[in-house]
Design a protein around this motif. Structure first.
Motif, short mmCIF file in Angstrom:
data_model
loop_
_atom_site.label_atom_id
_atom_site.label_comp_id
_atom_site.label_asym_id
_atom_site.label_seq_id
_atom_site.Cartn_x
_atom_site.Cartn_y
_atom_site.Cartn_z
N PRO A 43 48.42 79.77 56.54
CA PRO A 43 47.44 79.09 55.68
C PRO A 43 46.34 78.46 56.53
O PRO A 43 46.60 77.89 57.59
N VAL A 44 45.10 78.58 56.07
CA VAL A 44 43.95 78.02 56.77
C VAL A 44 43.00 77.40 55.75
O VAL A 44 43.06 77.72 54.56
N THR A 45 42.14 76.52 56.23
CA THR A 45 41.03 76.08 55.39
C THR A 45 39.99 77.21 55.38
O THR A 45 39.88 77.95 56.36
N PRO A 46 39.25 77.37 54.29
CA PRO A 46 38.29 78.48 54.25
C PRO A 46 37.19 78.32 55.28
O PRO A 46 36.50 77.30 55.32
N HIS A 47 37.04 79.32 56.13
CA HIS A 47 35.98 79.33 57.14
C HIS A 47 35.89 80.74 57.72
O HIS A 47 36.67 81.62 57.35
N VAL A 62 30.99 83.39 37.20
CA VAL A 62 32.22 84.02 37.70
C VAL A 62 32.48 83.50 39.10
O VAL A 62 31.64 83.60 39.99
N ASP A 63 33.67 82.94 39.28
CA ASP A 63 34.08 82.43 40.58
C ASP A 63 34.78 83.56 41.34
O ASP A 63 35.97 83.80 41.18
N ALA A 64 33.99 84.26 42.16
CA ALA A 64 34.51 85.34 43.01
C ALA A 64 34.31 84.96 44.47
O ALA A 64 33.94 85.80 45.30
N ALA A 65 34.56 83.68 44.77
CA ALA A 65 34.23 83.12 46.08
C ALA A 65 35.34 83.27 47.11
O ALA A 65 35.30 82.61 48.16
N GLY A 66 36.33 84.10 46.85
CA GLY A 66 37.37 84.37 47.85
C GLY A 66 38.09 83.12 48.29
O GLY A 66 38.61 82.35 47.47
N GLY A 67 38.12 82.89 49.60
CA GLY A 67 38.82 81.73 50.14
C GLY A 67 38.23 80.40 49.70
O GLY A 67 38.89 79.36 49.79
N TRP A 68 36.99 80.43 49.21
CA TRP A 68 36.31 79.21 48.75
C TRP A 68 36.40 79.04 47.24
O TRP A 68 35.72 78.18 46.67
N ALA A 69 37.23 79.83 46.54
CA ALA A 69 37.23 79.83 45.08
C ALA A 69 37.60 78.47 44.50
O ALA A 69 36.96 77.99 43.56
N SER A 89 39.35 91.89 69.28
CA SER A 89 40.22 91.33 68.26
C SER A 89 39.38 90.60 67.23
O SER A 89 38.23 90.21 67.49
N TRP A 90 39.94 90.40 66.06
CA TRP A 90 39.23 89.73 64.97
C TRP A 90 40.26 89.20 63.97
O TRP A 90 41.46 89.43 64.10
N ALA A 91 39.77 88.49 62.97
CA ALA A 91 40.64 87.99 61.91
C ALA A 91 39.86 87.91 60.61
O ALA A 91 38.62 87.88 60.61
N GLY A 92 40.58 87.90 59.51
CA GLY A 92 39.96 87.75 58.19
C GLY A 92 40.84 86.88 57.32
O GLY A 92 41.94 86.47 57.73
N MET A 93 40.37 86.58 56.12
CA MET A 93 41.13 85.75 55.18
C MET A 93 41.66 86.60 54.03
O MET A 93 40.97 87.47 53.51
N PRO A 95 41.36 72.95 40.36
CA PRO A 95 41.75 74.10 41.19
C PRO A 95 43.03 74.75 40.68
O PRO A 95 43.80 74.15 39.92
N LEU A 96 43.24 75.99 41.13
CA LEU A 96 44.44 76.74 40.73
C LEU A 96 45.49 76.79 41.83
O LEU A 96 46.54 77.38 41.65
N GLY A 97 45.21 76.18 42.98
CA GLY A 97 46.15 76.26 44.09
C GLY A 97 45.99 77.53 44.90
O GLY A 97 46.96 78.03 45.48
N LEU A 98 44.76 78.05 44.97
CA LEU A 98 44.49 79.24 45.77
C LEU A 98 44.42 78.86 47.25
O LEU A 98 43.74 77.91 47.61
N VAL A 99 45.13 79.61 48.08
CA VAL A 99 45.21 79.26 49.50
C VAL A 99 44.82 80.47 50.35
O VAL A 99 45.44 81.53 50.25
N PRO A 100 43.79 80.32 51.19
CA PRO A 100 43.45 81.41 52.12
C PRO A 100 44.44 81.46 53.29
O PRO A 100 44.94 80.41 53.74
N HIS A 101 44.73 82.65 53.76
CA HIS A 101 45.63 82.87 54.90
C HIS A 101 44.93 83.76 55.92
O HIS A 101 44.23 84.70 55.55
N ARG A 102 45.15 83.45 57.19
CA ARG A 102 44.55 84.26 58.25
C ARG A 102 45.36 85.54 58.46
O ARG A 102 46.59 85.52 58.45
N ARG A 103 44.66 86.65 58.69
CA ARG A 103 45.28 87.91 59.09
C ARG A 103 44.50 88.43 60.30
O ARG A 103 43.29 88.62 60.21
N SER A 104 45.20 88.61 61.42
CA SER A 104 44.56 88.98 62.68
C SER A 104 44.79 90.45 63.01
O SER A 104 45.71 91.08 62.49
N ALA A 105 43.98 90.97 63.91
CA ALA A 105 44.13 92.36 64.34
C ALA A 105 43.52 92.54 65.73
O ALA A 105 42.63 91.78 66.13
N ALA A 106 44.01 93.54 66.44
CA ALA A 106 43.49 93.88 67.76
C ALA A 106 43.31 95.38 67.84
O ALA A 106 44.11 96.15 67.25
#
Length: 367
Positions: free
Chosen positions: A262-266, A192-199, A296-300, A210-221
């Motif tokens: 859009p970001v590369t997975p990291h 099962v590919d449940a690898a999130g941004g690395w799927a 502050s922080w960010a996630g994918m 690939p299916l064209g899955l794209v990770p995006h950054r979401r920031s917060a403070a």
């Protein structure tokens, strides 16, 4: 030594742990996680609200299917995972069409004026609000309690999580997938590919397109409570077009620019300019200034091209199962998606409506 199982799940976020905990009732399951512990990326950085009207028609159906599971979550968690919060969406004159679109087909909403909205969140500037929607039934989700509950159930059913097991190679031979990691070698007929941004990257290792899955950054403070207000009973509030939103957080206020670049997975971090611009948009909508940022922080958030999750076996690769592309809906849809993934993995009939099953299936993206 080679470890074997019926199902290997790669990724110990809420998706992988939840699906594993369900499937472990009928199969042997091992969840592989590259990080030292489960839930370190998108799962651990989510604003985490259960908003029944959030998302497209497929996502709203998943929200509805998740509701009774959330309400009974105390059966496998150490207490309830939902708490009162509410959502207040505001709109300027140029955002009224978006407000109407959100309300279309929704339930449990109250439309109100700017003055009425400012009675709920007293720092809002009513003159900047053409209309607002209040959804009082939206609820906080205790993500850690939910994740820990899924993990305990997984373990109780004989499954386990192997952390620190970064995947280095994947191959299929003789009807079995072989996964090499930094920790050990694993084999199973189903992965099962449940690898999130690395799927998509994981699929590439397995020789799956690939299916064209794209990770995006979401920031917060995190900001101090504005003007000394007690924010504990305020709803999450923000613009219906998602140019910013704010949510009470342990006596303080979490504000996000609602970015989705859009970001590369990291292991993502916030961009200073993006965060500053979002805080400025928030500051212009309220009466209290932003005095300081405490942290502050960010996630994918990873999306499929049609912004709908992908759940099902890949039609071109035997035994390769996708559980990815949950975007910003992963926590609140996890109960339904976990149960649905488990049904498909163990050969049971899906409980979701046929149209929803088809909307989630990976073949829709292979056309």
């Amino acid at each position: 030594m080679t470890e074997t199982a019926d199902i290997l799940i790669v990724g110990a976020g809420i998706a992988g742990i939840g699906a594993g905990s369900e499937a472990a009732a009928d199969a042997s399951v091992i969840v592989l996680e590259s990080e030292p512990r489960a839930g370190m990326h998108a799962t651990g950085r989510s604003a985490a609200l259960f908003i029944r009207n959030y998302g497209n028609a497929t996502l709203r159906a998943l929200n509805a299917a998740s509701a009774p599971i959330f309400e009974a979550a105390a059966e496998f968690c150490d207490g309830p995972v939902l708490g009162p919060r509410g959502v207040l969406q505001i709109a300027g004159e140029d955002e009224l069409a978006a407000l109407d679109a959100y309300a279309d087909g929704a339930a449990g909403l109250t439309r109100m004026t700017g003055a009425e909205a400012a009675k709920i969140v007293p720092i809002l500037r009513p003159e900047r609000i053409a209309a607002a929607l209040h959804e009082p039934d939206a609820q906080d989700i205790d993500v850690d309690r939910l994740l820990q509950g899924f993990q305990r159930r997984l373990k109780a059913r004989g499954g386990r999580v192997d952390a620190g097991a970064r995947v280095t190679a994947i191959a299929r031979e003789g009807g079995v997938w072989r996964i090499e990691t930094q920790k050990a070698v694993y084999e199973a007929p189903v992965i099962v590919d449940a690898a999130g941004g690395w799927a998509d990257e994981l699929a590439g290792l397995a020789g799956v397109a690939p299916l064209g899955l794209v990770p995006h950054r979401r920031s917060a403070a995190l900001l101090p409570a504005p003007g000394g207000h007690d924010v504990s009973r305020w709803p999450l509030f923000g613009t219906v077009t998602e140019t910013w939103y704010a949510k009470p957080d342990a006596g303080k206020l979490m504000v996000s620019p609602a970015d989705q670049d859009p970001v590369t997975p990291h292991d993502v971090w916030p961009e200073d300019m993006v965060l500053a611009e979002g805080l400025d948009r928030y500051a212009r909508a309220v009466t209290e200034p932003v005095t300081r940022v405490e942290r502050s922080w960010a996630g994918m958030r990873t999306f499929a091209p049609d912004r709908t999750p992908v759940v099902g076996f890949d039609p071109s690769a035997e035994g390769f199962f996708w559980l990815a592309g949950q975007g910003g809906y992963g926590i609140q849809t996890s109960p339904a998606l976990s149960r649905h993934a488990s049904a498909l993995l163990t050969g049971r009939a899906p409980e979701l409506p046929e149209a929803v099953v088809a909307a989630l299936a990976p073949e829709r993206l292979r056309a």
